[in-house]
Scaffold this motif. Structure first.
Motif, mmCIF file in Angstrom:
data_model
loop_
_atom_site.group_PDB
_atom_site.id
_atom_site.type_symbol
_atom_site.label_atom_id
_atom_site.label_comp_id
_atom_site.label_asym_id
_atom_site.label_seq_id
_atom_site.Cartn_x
_atom_site.Cartn_y
_atom_site.Cartn_z
ATOM 1 N N ASP A 295 -12.754 -11.059 3.467
ATOM 2 C CA ASP A 295 -12.488 -12.320 2.776
ATOM 3 C C ASP A 295 -11.384 -12.103 1.740
ATOM 4 O O ASP A 295 -10.867 -10.998 1.572
ATOM 5 N N LYS A 296 -11.026 -13.164 1.055
ATOM 6 C CA LYS A 296 -9.888 -13.084 0.134
ATOM 7 C C LYS A 296 -10.153 -12.142 -1.038
ATOM 8 O O LYS A 296 -9.270 -11.373 -1.437
ATOM 9 N N ASP A 297 -11.366 -12.185 -1.590
ATOM 10 C CA ASP A 297 -11.690 -11.287 -2.702
ATOM 11 C C ASP A 297 -11.560 -9.829 -2.277
ATOM 12 O O ASP A 297 -11.030 -8.994 -3.011
ATOM 13 N N MET A 298 -12.062 -9.521 -1.082
ATOM 14 C CA MET A 298 -12.016 -8.141 -0.567
ATOM 15 C C MET A 298 -10.562 -7.701 -0.404
ATOM 16 O O MET A 298 -10.177 -6.596 -0.802
ATOM 17 N N ALA A 299 -9.748 -8.570 0.184
ATOM 18 C CA ALA A 299 -8.344 -8.231 0.416
ATOM 19 C C ALA A 299 -7.595 -8.041 -0.901
ATOM 20 O O ALA A 299 -6.831 -7.092 -1.071
ATOM 21 N N ALA A 300 -7.846 -8.936 -1.850
ATOM 22 C CA ALA A 300 -7.124 -8.877 -3.118
ATOM 23 C C ALA A 300 -7.550 -7.681 -3.960
ATOM 24 O O ALA A 300 -6.723 -7.018 -4.586
ATOM 25 N N HIS A 301 -8.828 -7.389 -3.956
ATOM 26 C CA HIS A 301 -9.324 -6.331 -4.825
ATOM 27 C C HIS A 301 -8.966 -4.942 -4.323
ATOM 28 O O HIS A 301 -9.034 -3.970 -5.056
ATOM 29 N N SER A 302 -8.568 -4.824 -3.059
ATOM 30 C CA SER A 302 -8.260 -3.508 -2.510
ATOM 31 C C SER A 302 -6.852 -3.042 -2.841
ATOM 32 O O SER A 302 -6.548 -1.861 -2.724
ATOM 33 N N ALA A 303 -5.958 -3.936 -3.210
ATOM 34 C CA ALA A 303 -4.564 -3.621 -3.521
ATOM 35 C C ALA A 303 -3.809 -3.063 -2.322
ATOM 36 O O ALA A 303 -2.801 -2.376 -2.484
ATOM 37 N N CYS A 304 -4.286 -3.332 -1.110
ATOM 38 C CA CYS A 304 -3.633 -2.839 0.101
ATOM 39 C C CYS A 304 -2.744 -3.917 0.711
ATOM 40 O O CYS A 304 -2.873 -5.104 0.399
ATOM 41 N N ASP A 305 -1.863 -3.496 1.586
ATOM 42 C CA ASP A 305 -0.982 -4.416 2.317
ATOM 43 C C ASP A 305 -1.592 -4.653 3.696
ATOM 44 O O ASP A 305 -1.909 -3.702 4.416
ATOM 45 N N PHE A 306 -1.752 -5.922 4.079
ATOM 46 C CA PHE A 306 -2.404 -6.241 5.336
ATOM 47 C C PHE A 306 -1.476 -6.883 6.359
ATOM 48 O O PHE A 306 -1.937 -7.492 7.331
ATOM 49 N N GLY A 307 -0.181 -6.758 6.137
ATOM 50 C CA GLY A 307 0.763 -7.171 7.159
ATOM 51 C C GLY A 307 1.058 -8.649 7.224
ATOM 52 O O GLY A 307 1.615 -9.121 8.217
ATOM 53 N N GLY A 308 0.712 -9.393 6.201
ATOM 54 C CA GLY A 308 0.993 -10.828 6.195
ATOM 55 C C GLY A 308 2.354 -11.181 5.648
ATOM 56 O O GLY A 308 2.671 -12.368 5.484
ATOM 57 N N GLY A 309 3.159 -10.159 5.346
ATOM 58 C CA GLY A 309 4.513 -10.408 4.866
ATOM 59 C C GLY A 309 4.572 -10.744 3.391
ATOM 60 O O GLY A 309 3.594 -10.641 2.650
ATOM 61 N N LYS A 310 5.762 -11.166 2.950
ATOM 62 C CA LYS A 310 6.002 -11.443 1.531
ATOM 63 C C LYS A 310 5.106 -12.553 1.005
ATOM 64 O O LYS A 310 4.628 -12.499 -0.140
ATOM 65 N N ALA A 311 4.872 -13.575 1.832
ATOM 66 C CA ALA A 311 4.054 -14.698 1.383
ATOM 67 C C ALA A 311 2.636 -14.249 1.061
ATOM 68 O O ALA A 311 2.061 -14.648 0.042
ATOM 69 N N GLU A 312 2.069 -13.412 1.926
ATOM 70 C CA GLU A 312 0.716 -12.928 1.688
ATOM 71 C C GLU A 312 0.668 -12.025 0.467
ATOM 72 O O GLU A 312 -0.249 -12.124 -0.358
ATOM 73 N N LYS A 313 1.656 -11.136 0.329
ATOM 74 C CA LYS A 313 1.699 -10.255 -0.838
ATOM 75 C C LYS A 313 1.758 -11.061 -2.132
ATOM 76 O O LYS A 313 1.078 -10.750 -3.109
ATOM 77 N N LEU A 314 2.585 -12.119 -2.120
ATOM 78 C CA LEU A 314 2.712 -12.956 -3.309
ATOM 79 C C LEU A 314 1.403 -13.677 -3.606
ATOM 80 O O LEU A 314 0.943 -13.719 -4.756
ATOM 81 N N ALA A 315 0.787 -14.234 -2.565
ATOM 82 C CA ALA A 315 -0.474 -14.959 -2.755
ATOM 83 C C ALA A 315 -1.555 -14.049 -3.311
ATOM 84 O O ALA A 315 -2.291 -14.423 -4.233
ATOM 85 N N LEU A 316 -1.672 -12.831 -2.763
ATOM 86 C CA LEU A 316 -2.698 -11.895 -3.238
ATOM 87 C C LEU A 316 -2.391 -11.420 -4.658
ATOM 88 O O LEU A 316 -3.291 -11.262 -5.481
ATOM 89 N N ALA A 317 -1.107 -11.200 -4.949
ATOM 90 C CA ALA A 317 -0.722 -10.758 -6.298
ATOM 91 C C ALA A 317 -1.073 -11.823 -7.332
ATOM 92 O O ALA A 317 -1.600 -11.517 -8.409
ATOM 93 N N LYS A 318 -0.797 -13.071 -7.015
ATOM 94 C CA LYS A 318 -1.092 -14.146 -7.946
ATOM 95 C C LYS A 318 -2.599 -14.353 -8.080
ATOM 96 O O LYS A 318 -3.104 -14.660 -9.162
ATOM 97 N N TYR A 319 -3.300 -14.167 -6.990
ATOM 98 C CA TYR A 319 -4.762 -14.303 -7.027
ATOM 99 C C TYR A 319 -5.357 -13.213 -7.916
ATOM 100 O O TYR A 319 -6.262 -13.467 -8.721
#
Length: 504
Positions: free
Chosen positions: A292-316
C-alpha cells in the motif's frame, strides 16, 4: 507520528498559521480533493515492468532442471504436534482480584496478539477479563468491535477453565468507559506498562490497583507482555487463545467457505467437499501483497513508477513523516541488498514463477488497496491470469456484509489464507507474522521470501532466467514452513515452537 503532528501546532513567533496550513496546502497541491490515501495517481497510470528479460522468460515458463520438488507438495511431518493444554497450571481461583480492561489499537492481527496477551495478564493477576475494547482504526476508520469479528460465546467457553471472562462490567463499575479515561487522568488507568513487561511488573504495579479500585484499565496495551521468562502454563494459554479460542463470527466463516469452494471448484462451486470429492478439489495460493502507499513511502525505495511516483511518494513522506523515513540515509541499491525494500507485485510474480507455479495456478489476492492500482498489478495478472480476490469472487450481496470494514475484510482474508494450500506474504508485517505462526502450528506450507536474496537478484539486470530460478529455488528450500524454534525476544505468535508445541 502523533507527537510529530503535535509539533506542527506548537505556537511560534508569527509562524503558527503558516505551520498549520502547510501540510494542508501540500495535500491539496499533490493530492487533489484531499485523497492523500489514494492508491492510484493519474501521473503514473502506466507502470512499465522493471525486469523485462526475466518477465519474458517467466511468461514462456522456461522451466529449468533446478526445481527440486513439486511446488504443491505439502510439508512432511516434522515431528511436532500442538500442545496448548496446561498440565500443572493453577486452577481458576474462587475469588477474582478484580476486573481487567484493555484497549487495543492497530489492525486485526495486532489486536489479535493483544487479545492473547490480555488473557495471559488476567491469568497472571487472577483477575476477570472484560472482553477487550478495540479502538477505532485511525487509518481505515474501522469501528468494528470484538463481537463484530469474533465468536464471543466460543471465546468464553474455550477459556472457562483458565480465566474468568465477562462481556461487560457489572453495573457498579459502569463508569469505567473509554470516554471516562479520555477526559482526565484516572488513578485506575495503567498507561505506563512497558513494552514486553514481565509478569512481576504486573503483579507489582497492577495488582494493587485492582485491589484498591476493583477495576484496572490498561491503555495502551499492544505488546505489553514479555515473550520470555514466563511460566509454561501462561505461554500455552496464549497459544490456546490464538489457535483455539479466537474463532471468527459465523457470517465471516460462511463467506470464507464460499470463497474457498469457488477457488477449489471453479466450474462447480456448490460441490460438497465430501471424502470422495477431495481428490477433485483444485489447489490455490493465497498471496498477501502488502504493497500500500504507506508501505511504499516508508521504505524509501524506488519502485519503478518514474519521476511522478518519486515525487508523489516524496511529498507524501513530507506530509506524513516530515521527510524523515526509516533507512533514508541508504541508497536504493543498498536498501535492496539488505532486503529492506518491499517486493512489487511484479517481483512476487517472478518469485512464484521461479518456484514452479505456472499460469494455471489459482491465486487469491489477500490485500487492501495496492499502491498503483491495476497498473501495478497488471504484470502479476499476466503471469497468473487465474488471479482472484474478494471483489470478483463474492457477490455484491455477500460483500455488503463486510463493505467498508477493514477488520472484517482482513478476517475473510485470514480465514481463506488458513485454508489455502500455500500462503505467501510479499513483505514481513503483522498479517505475515500471524499467518506464519498459525500455519506453522498446523504444519501448513508457508513460503517466507528471502528479502535480501530477492533484492540482490533483482539488482542484477543481466542475470539469466536459469540462474535466477536456480538461486530462487535453492534460496527457498528451507523457507516453506519448516519449524524454527523461537529465540529469546522473538514473538510466540510467529514462532510457536517449542512453547506451544511438543515433539511427537
Amino acid at each position: 507520528m502523533k507527537a510529530e503532528h503535535q509539533n506542527l501546532y506548537q505556537p511560534h513567533k508569527g509562524g503558527t498559521l503558516c505551520k498549520m496550513l502547510f501540510p494542508v496546502l501540500l495535500l491539496t497541491l499533490f493530492f487533489p480533493l484531499g485523497h492523500a490515501q489514494s492508491s492510484m495517481s493519474p501521473e503514473f497510470s502506466i507502470i512499465k515492468p522493471r525486469h523485462s528479460r526475466l518477465l519474458k522468460s517467466a511468461l514462456q515458463r522456461e522451466t529449468s532442471a533446478f526445481l527440486l520438488s513439486d511446488p504443491w507438495a505439502p510439508l512432511e511431518n516434522q515431528g511436532w504436534r500442538s500442545c496448548v493444554e496446561s498440565r500443572n497450571g493453577p486452577a481458576l481461583p474462587e475469588k477474582s482480584e478484580g476486573y481487567i480492561q484493555v484497549f487495543l489499537d492497530g489492525g486485526l492481527n495486532q489486536q489479535r496478539m493483544g487479545i492473547c496477551d490480555a488473557v495471559a495478564v488476567a491469568k497472571i493477576l487472577n483477575a476477570t477479563l472484560v472482553i477487550p475494547y478495540l479502538e477505532v482504526n485511525p487509518v481505515w476508520k474501522d469501528s468494528s468491535s470484538f463481537e463484530d469479528i469474533y465468536d464471543v460465546d466460543h471465546f468464553i467457553d474455550v477459556l472457562k477453565d483458565d480465566v474468568s471472562i465477562v462481556k461487560e462490567l457489572p453495573e457498579e463499575y459502569s463508569w469505567s468507559t473509554r470516554e471516562y479515561y479520555a477526559t482526565a487522568i484516572r488513578d485506575n488507568r495503567i498507561k505506563v506498562a512497558p513494552v514486553h513487561a514481565s509478569a512481576n511488573w504486573y503483579l507489582e504495579n497492577v495488582l494493587p490497583v485492582l485491589r484498591s479500585y476493583g477495576v484496572a484499565a490498561i491503555s495502551p496495551f499492544s505488546h505489553r507482555l514479555s515473550f520470555d521468562n514466563l511460566p509454561m502454563d501462561i505461554q500455552r494459554l496464549r497459544c490456546k487463545v490464538n489457535f483455539q479460542a479466537l474463532t471468527f463470527v459465523p457470517h465471516i466463516r460462511t463467506l470464507g467457505d464460499a470463497l474457498i469452494s469457488r477457488l477449489r471448484y471453479p466450474q462447480d462451486p456448490l460441490k460438497v467437499t465430501a471424502a470422495g470429492d477431495k481428490e477433485m478439489a483444485g489447489k490455490f495460493v493465497v498471496l498477501h501483497l502488502r504493497f500500500d502507499k504507506d508501505m511504499a513511502a516508508h521504505s524509501a525505495c524506488d519502485f519503478g513508477g518514474g519521476k511522478a511516483e518519486k515525487l508523489a511518494l516524496a511529498k507524501y513522506r513530507q506530509v506524513i513523516w516530515q521527510g524523515r523515513v526509516l533507512n533514508s540515509q541508504f541508497t536504493d541499491e543498498e536498501l535492496r541488498s539488505l532486503g529492506r525494500c518491499p517486493m512489487t507485485p511484479e517481483e512476487v510474480g517472478l518469485l512464484l514463477a521461479a518456484l514452479g507455479f505456472d499460469n494455471s495456478t489459482r491465486l487469491y489476492l489477500a490485500s487492501h488497496k495496492v499502491y498503483g492500482g491495476e497498473a501495478r498489478i497488471s504484470t502479476l495478472r499476466e503471469l497468473f491470469p487465474l488471479m482472484e480476490d474478494k471483489k470478483n469472487l463474492a457477490s455484491s450481496e455477500e460483500r455488503s456484509q463486510i463493505k467498508g470494514k477493514a477488520s472484517l475484510l482482513a478476517a475473510v482474508d485470514y480465514y481463506v489464507g488458513m485454508h489455502s494450500d500455500i500462503f505467501i506474504s510479499a513483505s514481513p508485517g503483522n498479517m505475515h507474522n500471524a499467518m506464519v505462526g498459525h500455519r506453522t502450528y498446523l504444519n501448513l506450507k508457508t513460503i517466507k521470501p528471502s528479502m535480501a536474496l530477492m533484492g540482490q537478484l533483482f539488482l542484477n539486470k543481466n542475470i539469466s532466467w536459469s540462474d535466477f530460478q536456480q538461486s530462487v529455488v535453492e534460496g527457498h528450500q528451507n523457507r516453506q514452513g519448516q519449524i524454527r524454534l523461537r529465540k529469546p525476544k522473538q514473538s510466540i505468535y510467529t514462532y510457536p515452537a517449542p512453547d506451544c508445541m511438543c515433539q511427537a
